[in-house]
Scaffold this active site. Structure first.
Site, mmCIF file in Angstrom:
data_model
loop_
_atom_site.group_PDB
_atom_site.id
_atom_site.type_symbol
_atom_site.label_atom_id
_atom_site.label_comp_id
_atom_site.label_asym_id
_atom_site.label_seq_id
_atom_site.Cartn_x
_atom_site.Cartn_y
_atom_site.Cartn_z
ATOM 1 N N HIS A 107 3.798 20.354 24.127
ATOM 2 C CA HIS A 107 4.716 19.530 23.342
ATOM 3 C C HIS A 107 6.120 19.601 23.922
ATOM 4 O O HIS A 107 6.488 20.579 24.580
ATOM 5 C CB HIS A 107 4.734 19.968 21.873
ATOM 6 C CG HIS A 107 4.984 21.422 21.682
ATOM 7 N ND1 HIS A 107 4.002 22.374 21.854
ATOM 8 C CD2 HIS A 107 6.121 22.098 21.365
ATOM 9 C CE1 HIS A 107 4.516 23.571 21.634
ATOM 10 N NE2 HIS A 107 5.792 23.439 21.355
ATOM 11 N N HIS A 109 10.184 19.318 22.775
ATOM 12 C CA HIS A 109 11.141 19.389 21.674
ATOM 13 C C HIS A 109 12.302 18.442 21.978
ATOM 14 O O HIS A 109 12.828 18.449 23.107
ATOM 15 C CB HIS A 109 11.749 20.784 21.564
ATOM 16 C CG HIS A 109 10.783 21.881 21.269
ATOM 17 N ND1 HIS A 109 10.679 22.457 20.031
ATOM 18 C CD2 HIS A 109 9.895 22.537 22.047
ATOM 19 C CE1 HIS A 109 9.779 23.433 20.062
ATOM 20 N NE2 HIS A 109 9.284 23.508 21.285
#
Ligand code: AMP
Length: 145
Positions: A107, A109
């Site tokens: 992922h 951020h």
């Protein structure tokens, strides 16, 4: 968890993708999901994940998935900038436990930054109020191109 090993299909982001636990979504399509971080390091902290890849980190991700994630991260960051008018933003991405990673589904951020607001610690920020996150997600979604 080290850089090597198997993808855990019960990790928290996989469970969000399966609809087993809730998330405050900003936007999604067939390939990606952008959603609010529940322990935001700053107001408007968004995470962008792949819906199709089982890559745990940057080393494992398929190049075409990485390209899709990069474009989705840019699209989301543009909406965050338009909606919240930060003075800057940080894109963060952690690999392996020693690298600061806590959820082992790749992922990115997006963390809005203001010079006079100190960043809360990664993995140490308090849980945000769900209504506040929903309101931020709506504002960011409304700013998407
Ligand atoms: P990392 O440490 O880079 O793996 O980042 C994982 C991020 O996921 C952290 O910033 C956490 O605050 C966030 N997080 C953990 N659980 C959830 C959840 N259920 N919904 C949204 N974000 C979460």
């Amino acid at each position: 968890m080290s850089l090597t090993g198997a993808y855990d299909p019960a990790n928290i982001f996989a469970r969000i993708l399966k609809g087993e636990i809730p998330a405050v979504k900003v936007w999604e399509d067939d390939d990606v999901l952008a959603f609010m971080d529940v322990f935001p390091q700053s107001e408007g902290h968004v995470l962008v994940i792949s819906k199709t890849s089982r890559a745990r980190n940057l080393l494992e991700v398929e190049p075409e998935v990485l390209a899709t994630l990069a474009a989705a991260t840019q699209r989301t960051a543009r909406a965050v900038a338009k909606a919240l008018s930060p003075e800057g933003f940080s894109i963060m991405q952690f690999n392996g436990e020693a690298g600061g990673q806590t959820v082992f589904h790749l992922h990115f951020h997006i963390i809005p930054r203001w010079a006079d607001r100190p960043l809360k610690g990664h993995g140490h920020a308090p849980m945000a109020d769900a209504d506040v996150l929903r309101s931020l997600a709506e504002r960011i979604a409304a700013a998407l191109d």
